[in-house]
Write an enzyme that holds these catalytic residues in place. Sequence first.
Site, PDB file in Angstrom:
ATOM      1  N   ASP A 244      54.236  -5.490  81.711  1.00  0.00           N
ATOM      2  CA  ASP A 244      54.417  -4.041  81.836  1.00  0.00           C
ATOM      3  C   ASP A 244      53.065  -3.371  82.044  1.00  0.00           C
ATOM      4  O   ASP A 244      52.147  -3.531  81.235  1.00  0.00           O
ATOM      5  CB  ASP A 244      55.081  -3.495  80.561  1.00  0.00           C
ATOM      6  CG  ASP A 244      55.314  -2.001  80.633  1.00  0.00           C
ATOM      7  OD1 ASP A 244      56.427  -1.596  80.986  1.00  0.00           O
ATOM      8  OD2 ASP A 244      54.369  -1.239  80.330  1.00  0.00           O
TER       9      ASP A 244
ATOM     10  N   TYR B 194      47.554   3.504  83.529  1.00  0.00           N
ATOM     11  CA  TYR B 194      46.706   2.592  82.765  1.00  0.00           C
ATOM     12  C   TYR B 194      45.441   2.197  83.520  1.00  0.00           C
ATOM     13  O   TYR B 194      44.484   1.714  82.909  1.00  0.00           O
ATOM     14  CB  TYR B 194      47.465   1.326  82.382  1.00  0.00           C
ATOM     15  CG  TYR B 194      48.721   1.533  81.571  1.00  0.00           C
ATOM     16  CD1 TYR B 194      49.029   2.771  80.998  1.00  0.00           C
ATOM     17  CD2 TYR B 194      49.616   0.491  81.381  1.00  0.00           C
ATOM     18  CE1 TYR B 194      50.187   2.956  80.278  1.00  0.00           C
ATOM     19  CE2 TYR B 194      50.779   0.664  80.650  1.00  0.00           C
ATOM     20  CZ  TYR B 194      51.069   1.895  80.110  1.00  0.00           C
ATOM     21  OH  TYR B 194      52.235   2.070  79.403  1.00  0.00           O
TER      22      TYR B 194
ATOM     23  N   LYS C 180      54.745   2.122  86.514  1.00  0.00           N
ATOM     24  CA  LYS C 180      55.277   3.471  86.298  1.00  0.00           C
ATOM     25  C   LYS C 180      54.508   4.497  87.122  1.00  0.00           C
ATOM     26  O   LYS C 180      53.306   4.349  87.362  1.00  0.00           O
ATOM     27  CB  LYS C 180      55.173   3.841  84.817  1.00  0.00           C
ATOM     28  CG  LYS C 180      55.671   2.778  83.860  1.00  0.00           C
ATOM     29  CD  LYS C 180      55.461   3.174  82.407  1.00  0.00           C
ATOM     30  CE  LYS C 180      55.643   1.997  81.482  1.00  0.00           C
ATOM     31  NZ  LYS C 180      54.504   1.055  81.505  1.00  0.00           N
TER      32      LYS C 180
ATOM     33  N   HIS D 285      57.073   7.931  84.481  1.00  0.00           N
ATOM     34  CA  HIS D 285      56.414   7.733  83.191  1.00  0.00           C
ATOM     35  C   HIS D 285      56.766   8.809  82.160  1.00  0.00           C
ATOM     36  O   HIS D 285      56.981   8.517  80.992  1.00  0.00           O
ATOM     37  CB  HIS D 285      54.891   7.673  83.391  1.00  0.00           C
ATOM     38  CG  HIS D 285      54.177   6.859  82.379  1.00  0.00           C
ATOM     39  ND1 HIS D 285      53.038   6.129  82.654  1.00  0.00           N
ATOM     40  CD2 HIS D 285      54.434   6.623  81.067  1.00  0.00           C
ATOM     41  CE1 HIS D 285      52.628   5.503  81.576  1.00  0.00           C
ATOM     42  NE2 HIS D 285      53.456   5.794  80.587  1.00  0.00           N
TER      43      HIS D 285
END
Length: 278
Positions: free
Chosen positions: A44, A49, A74, A107
């Site tokens: 994931d 990120y 996401k 997200h």
Amino acid sequence: MITELTMNTGHSMPQLGYGTYKITPADTVEAVTLALEAGYRHIDTAQMYGNEAEVGRAIAESGIPRREIFLTTKLNNTNHEPAAARQSFATSLEDLQTDYVDLFLIHWPLPTLYGGDYLSTWKVLEEFFADGRSKSIGVSNFLPEHIGVLLEGGDVVPAVNQIEIHPYFTNDESRRKNAEAGIVTQAWSPLGRGAVLTDPVITKIAERVGATPAQVVLSWHVNRGDVVIPKSVTPERIVSNMDIFDVPLTAQDYENITALNRGEEGRQGSNPRTMNRL
């Protein structure tokens, strides 16, 4: 053996995955490589990120066939406008070195931004699902009221809703509404950012059954039917977090852990109704 759950798309996803939130790009290749070597086949990540390229590199260099890895990413909060969503998704595929992802999520709903319109964003994800570049699509941090908008105005029911869940914040209403709609619930921050691991209820159970506190909490999650994506960069924890499907918890243990719920006071992340960071 990691169990799998079947989504409403007919595709299955491993109930245990490896999360990469707050793993720096410099550490991501090594961390994901360790996870894959340990046996994880569910990774994931997210545009937010900043480590998609490194996740992609680790997968590409692992030698594991792409079809054997369930890969999630996401949509970043800055990319909700349809044109931006399309461009950023193409960039994600390029960074991840793949021509498809197994699951793509919005997200955050961001109801106070973009004129409160996340349905238009969802419609773009439906395009990715239709053309096969995302085998399943879903959302993250959507409350029942947000899910309702998608069910009413969309053509595809989300396959997954990834939400904050841990013993201090069991998020039962969202879990129930997800189940009613045929949506798999996935738990982020399943260990409560580590806060629950020193709770006396958890540590007492762990000592009795001969497991780590993390194993006890993750076992509680999977037996409730949730998908979990714990994150660690410590090799020993990466391995031990996999050994959760045979932890001998009793029905009373599950009740005692669930009773730790603090409601909204237990929430550690942002509230989806007010979260507005771009």
